[in-house]
Design a protein around this motif. Structure first.
Motif, mmCIF file in Angstrom:
data_model
loop_
_atom_site.group_PDB
_atom_site.id
_atom_site.type_symbol
_atom_site.label_atom_id
_atom_site.label_comp_id
_atom_site.label_asym_id
_atom_site.label_seq_id
_atom_site.Cartn_x
_atom_site.Cartn_y
_atom_site.Cartn_z
ATOM 1 N N THR A 141 -7.504 0.052 1.117
ATOM 2 C CA THR A 141 -6.431 -0.950 1.142
ATOM 3 C C THR A 141 -5.908 -1.180 2.555
ATOM 4 O OG1 THR A 141 -4.853 0.817 0.560
ATOM 5 C CG2 THR A 141 -5.687 -0.553 -1.236
ATOM 6 N N ASN A 142 -5.797 -0.135 3.351
ATOM 7 C CA ASN A 142 -5.340 -0.309 4.738
ATOM 8 C C ASN A 142 -6.432 -0.907 5.614
ATOM 9 O OD1 ASN A 142 -2.487 1.121 5.473
ATOM 10 N ND2 ASN A 142 -3.417 2.075 3.689
ATOM 11 N N THR A 193 0.817 -1.218 0.000
ATOM 12 C CA THR A 193 0.000 0.000 0.000
ATOM 13 C C THR A 193 0.853 1.272 0.000
ATOM 14 O OG1 THR A 193 -0.163 0.141 2.432
ATOM 15 C CG2 THR A 193 -1.810 -1.194 1.287
ATOM 16 N N SER A 235 -0.465 -1.907 -7.175
ATOM 17 C CA SER A 235 -1.904 -2.171 -7.071
ATOM 18 C C SER A 235 -2.189 -3.603 -7.513
ATOM 19 C CB SER A 235 -2.701 -1.173 -7.917
ATOM 20 O OG SER A 235 -2.396 -1.302 -9.295
ATOM 21 N N TYR A 252 -0.786 -5.925 -4.643
ATOM 22 C CA TYR A 252 -1.708 -5.970 -3.503
ATOM 23 C C TYR A 252 -2.884 -6.900 -3.808
ATOM 24 C CZ TYR A 252 -4.922 -4.313 0.123
ATOM 25 O OH TYR A 252 -5.797 -4.238 1.174
#
Length: 402
Positions: free
Chosen positions: A265-266, A82, A117, A120
Motif C-alpha cells: 500500500t505504501n 494506510t 482497506s 484505500y
C-alpha cells in the motif's frame, strides 16, 4: 460463536495453558507472540514514517507542475488510509496480544481494518477515474463530477460498516476473553474479502482505458505496478483466509499478511509520485521544461490549465509562458490555442516588442506557419527556442504579456 459464551466469567488463561487450550480447541499448532511480532510492528512504523516524510516533501513542492499533475490530494488520502489499515492488521492478524484496548474486536476489525482497506481501494479507483474522465472522456473534473463519485463511495462504505456495527456481535467479531482472542465469523470474513475485489476490478478497467494517454500524463507503468501490487494483496488475502482460517496463530502467515499489506500500500503511493519527486529534487528546472514541451506536443495544455489549477493571473509574465501557453486573454477567457509558440514571437515582433493586442491575436482558425530559422528582433537578444525557454535572456520591457 455463541457456544463460546459458556466460558464467559472465567479468568483468562495465560502462557502455556492458553496455548494448549487453543491448540486443543482449534486442532492446530499455535505460535504465541514473541519478539518477531515486535519486529513486524517496528518495520511497519519505519515504512509509514518514511512515506510520511516523502509526502511532506511532496506537499512542500506541490507547486512543481509535474508533481501537481499527479493528484497529490488523492495520494495523500491514500497514504493516510494506510495508517489505520496497518493498525487494524496488527489486531486482526494477531501481531499484538488482544488485551485492554485491543480487545474491542468489532472496532478494530470493522472500523479500522475493513473500512480503511476499502477506503484505500476506493481512492485508487477514484484517482484512475479522474484520469479517464479528463483524458479519455474529455470531460472536466469539477462540480458534480468531483463530488458525486466521492460521496457515493463514502455512503456505500459507511452503510456497510454501520450495518456490521448493528448486527449481532456473534455474526461479526467476538472477543473470547478466556483465551484472549478475537473470533471473526466466517460468513463476515468471506463477504468482506469478496467485496474488496470490486474496486480493484474497477481499477483494472480504468487502467486499461488510460493506457494510451500521451506522454505528458501517461501512467502505463504506474498502472501496471499498481494493479500488480493491488492484486497481490487480494490474492494473498483470499487464499490465506480460504485455506488457513486460523492463520493468525502461525508466525509465517500473520507476519507475511501484515508486511505485504503495509509494504504494497505504501509502495503504490511511492510509485505514483516517486518519479516527478525525484526529478524535482535532482533535475528540477530541466525536467519541468521538458515536461512543458511534452505538454505542448501532446496537445494537453488546455486540459492541464483547466483541470490542474494552472490558469494564469490577469497579468502573465513572460517566464510563465509555458504554464498558460497563450490560451487565455487578460480576463482569463480562452481566445485561442495554437501549438506553434513561435507564432507568439512573430506577433510580438510585428507589434514592436510590446504587448499583444486584439489586432495581433490570431483567430481559432489561424493558419499554422512552419518555424522560422535565425529569428532576430530588435527587442530580443536572441530569437531562438533557447531564448523562448529562458526568458531572463530577454530585455526587461519584453517580459510582461497582457
Amino acid at each position: 460463536m455463541a457456544e463460546l459464551a459458556v466460558f464467559d466469567g472465567l479468568p483468562p488463561l495465560e502462557g502455556e495453558a492458553r496455548v494448549k487450550f487453543l491448540e486443543k480447541m482449534l486442532n492446530t499448532k499455535v505460535q504465541d507472540n514473541d519478539s518477531s511480532d515486535t519486529g513486524v510492528i517496528i518495520y511497519s512504523a519505519i515504512v509509514l514514517f518514511l512515506t510520511g516524510v516523502f509526502m511532506v516533501y511532496v506537499w512542500f513542492n506541490r507547486k512543481y507542475r509535474p508533481l501537481r499533475a499527479k493528484t497529490i490530494k488523492l495520494c495523500t488520502l491514500m497514504y493516510l488510509a494506510t495508517i489505520p489499515w496497518a493498525l487494524g492488521d496488527f489486531q486482526m492478524n494477531g501481531i499484538v496480544r488482544i488485551k485492554n484496548g485491543w480487545s474491542h474486536c468489532r472496532f478494530w476489525v470493522v472500523w479500522m481494518r475493513i473500512l480503511f482497506s476499502f477506503t484505500y481501494s476506493a481512492l485508487v479507483t477514484l484517482r484512475f477515474y479522474v484520469l479517464d474522465r479528463i483524458f479519455i472522456q474529455g470531460k472536466p473534473y469539477k462540480g458534480k463530477a468531483l463530488y458525486i463519485p466521492a460521496i457515493g463511495l463514502f455512503i456505500v462504505l459507511l452503510s456497510y460498516c454501520l450495518t456490521c456495527q448493528f448486527v449481532d456481535v456473534y455474526h461479526i467479531s467476538y472477543y473470547f476473553e478466556y483465551a484472549s482472542i478475537c473470533v471473526v465469523d466466517d460468513r463476515y470474513r468471506y463477504v468482506s474479502v469478496g467485496l474488496i475485489w470490486v474496486p480493484w476490478v474497477a481499477v483494472l478497467f480504468f487502467a486499461f482505458r488510460i493506457r494510451n494517454i500521451q506522454s505528458s500524463f501517461n501512467e502505463l507503468y504506474e498502472s501496471l505496478f499498481t494493479c500488480a501490487l493491488g492484486f497481490l494483496i487480494l490474492i494473498k488475502t483470499t487464499v490465506v483466509h480460504a485455506t488457513h482460517p486460523y492463520y493468525l496463530f502461525a508466525k509465517g502467515f500473520r507476519h507475511s499478511e501484515t508486511i505485504i499489506d503495509v509494504t504494497a500500500t505504501n509502495l503504490i503511493v511511492w510509485i505514483m509520485l516517486g518519479y516527478p519527486a525525484y526529478q524535482c529534487l535532482f533535475n528540477r528546472e530541466n525536467y519541468d521544461r521538458e515536461w512543458a514541451k511534452k505538454l505542448r506536443t501532446d496537445g494537453y495544455a488546455n486540459k492541464y490549465s483547466a483541470e490542474f489549477d494552472s490558469t494564469p493571473n490577469e497579468t502573465t509574465s513572460y517566464s510563465r509562458m509555458n504554464d498558460s501557453l497563450f490560451d487565455h486573454n487578460k480576463m482569463g477567457a480562452k481566445d485561442y490555442y495554437d501549438k506553434d509558440p513561435l507564432d507568439t514571437i512573430r506577433m510580438l515582433s510585428a507589434n514592436g516588442g510590446g504587448t499583444l493586442t486584439s489586432n495581433t491575436i490570431p483567430s481559432p482558425n489561424s493558419v499554422y506557419r512552419p518555424p522560422l530559422s535565425n529569428l532576430h528582433f530588435d527587442s530580443l537578444n536572441d530569437g531562438s527556442l533557447d531564448s523562448f525557454d529562458n526568458p531572463m535572456d530577454a530585455r526587461p520591457d519584453f517580459r510582461r504579456i497582457l
